[in-house]
Write an enzyme that holds these catalytic residues in place. Structure first.
Site, mmCIF file in Angstrom:
data_model
loop_
_atom_site.group_PDB
_atom_site.id
_atom_site.type_symbol
_atom_site.label_atom_id
_atom_site.label_comp_id
_atom_site.label_asym_id
_atom_site.label_seq_id
_atom_site.Cartn_x
_atom_site.Cartn_y
_atom_site.Cartn_z
ATOM 1 N N LYS A 82 0.850 -1.196 0.000
ATOM 2 C CA LYS A 82 0.000 0.000 0.000
ATOM 3 C C LYS A 82 0.884 1.244 0.000
ATOM 4 C CE LYS A 82 -3.744 -0.018 2.539
ATOM 5 N NZ LYS A 82 -4.582 -0.156 3.767
HETATM 6 C C1 E4P Z 1 -7.797 -0.081 4.480
HETATM 7 O O1 E4P Z 1 -7.158 -0.453 3.525
HETATM 8 C C2 E4P Z 1 -7.791 1.328 4.944
HETATM 9 O O2 E4P Z 1 -6.512 1.756 5.219
HETATM 10 C C3 E4P Z 1 -8.685 1.452 6.147
HETATM 11 O O3 E4P Z 1 -9.919 0.849 5.839
HETATM 12 C C4 E4P Z 1 -8.864 2.893 6.598
HETATM 13 O O4 E4P Z 1 -9.852 2.925 7.589
HETATM 14 P P1 E4P Z 1 -10.152 4.242 8.450
HETATM 15 O O5 E4P Z 1 -10.528 5.333 7.520
HETATM 16 O O6 E4P Z 1 -11.269 3.831 9.351
HETATM 17 O O7 E4P Z 1 -8.888 4.559 9.205
#
Ligand code: E4P
Length: 221
Positions: free
Chosen positions: A85
Site C-alpha cells: 500500500k
Molecule cells: C484499508 O485499507 C484502509 O486503510 C482502512 O480501511 C482505513 O480505515 P479508516 O478510515 O477507518 O482509518
C-alpha cells in the site's frame, strides 16, 4: 467480488479465514497500532502467512522517494502474497505516482491508498496500481459521497479498459458495505466487527431457533 479483512488481529484473521470467505487481509499503520502490534516487521510476516493464499496488504511508512521504494521492496520480499500500500500523495500533497509507477514496473503489486477522489483513482490506474483503495468513510466524513466516487471510478475503469481493482475501504458499518457493492467495487475491506454484523440478523436467529425447535419436537414425538 473480493472480501478482505481490515485487521492485524491474528485471531480474527484465523477465524474469518476459517469461514472460507476471505480473499485477503489489509493493514495500515493505524490498524497495526490499534491491534497492539509492537514489532511490525515480525508481525507483518506472520500476518502474511495467516492471510495466504489470499493477498496480504502492508503499507509503507515512508512518505515518498527512494526510502519508500526501498521499504516497499523489503515488504514485498516478506512473502509471495504481499501487496504494497502506497498513499497517493505525501502529507504535503506531493505526488507518489512516480514511486507507484516504478514499483509496478519492477513487478511489485501496488495498492494505491488514501484515495478520496475520482481524479486520484484515474491517476493511480494510469500509474499501474493493481489495487486502488477508495476510503469511502473518510469521503463521507468530509460531507462527500464515497459510494458515488466508487461508482464513477468503476465506470471510468471499465470504459477505458484498466484492470486495476477498486477496494472500498474505511467502511464504517454494514450500510457502507452494501453501498460499495451497489457502486461496483471489485473488493471491499471490512473490519472484523462489521463482518460479524453482516453475517448476523435477529430474524435469522429466530428462524433457525424455529427450525431447531421443530426438529427437536419431531424427534421427541
Ligand atoms: C484499508 O485499507 C484502509 O486503510 C482502512 O480501511 C482505513 O480505515 P479508516 O478510515 O477507518 O482509518
Amino acid at each position: 467480488m473480493k472480501i478482505f479483512l481490515d485487521s492485524a488481529d491474528a485471531s480474527q484473521i484465523k477465524f474469518w479465514s476459517g469461514q472460507g470467505i476471505l480473499d485477503g487481509v489489509t493493514t495500515n499503520p493505524l490498524v497495526l497500532q490499534r491491534d497492539g502490534v509492537t514489532d511490525p516487521e515480525r508481525a507483518l510476516a506472520e500476518l502474511a502467512r495467516l492471510a495466504a493464499p489470499g493477498v496480504f496488504h502492508a503499507e509503507v511508512t515512508h512518505a515518498g522517494g527512494q526510502q519508500l521504494i526501498a521499504e516497499a521492496r523489503e515488504l514485498a520480499a516478506l512473502a509471495d502474497n504481499v501487496a504494497i500500500k502506497v498513499p497517493v500523495i505525501t502529507p504535503e500533497g506531493e505526488s507518489c505516482l512516480a514511486e507507484i509507477s516504478e514499483l509496478t514496473r519492477a513487478g511489485v503489486v501496488v495498492n494505491t491508498t488514501a484515495c478520496l477522489t475520482l481524479g486520484q483513482v484515474v491517476l493511480a490506474a494510469k500509474a499501474g496500481a493493481r489495487y486502488i483503495s477508495v476510503l469511502v468513510g473518510r469521503v463521507d466524513d468530509e460531507g462527500g459521497n464515497g459510494a458515488e466516487v466508487l461508482e464513477k471510478a468503476r465506470i471510468w475503469l471499465d470504459r477505458w479498459g484498466y484492470d486495476s481493482e477498486l477496494i472500498a475501504a474505511s467502511v464504517r458499518g454494514t450500510a457502507d458495505v452494501m453501498r460499495s457493492i451497489d457502486a461496483g467495487a471489485h473488493c471491499v475491506t471490512v473490519p472484523p466487527a462489521i463482518l460479524a454484523k453482516l453475517a448476523d440478523h435477529k430474524f435469522s436467529r429466530h428462524t433457525v431457533r424455529e427450525f431447531l425447535d421443530a426438529a427437536a419436537a419431531t424427534k421427541a414425538s
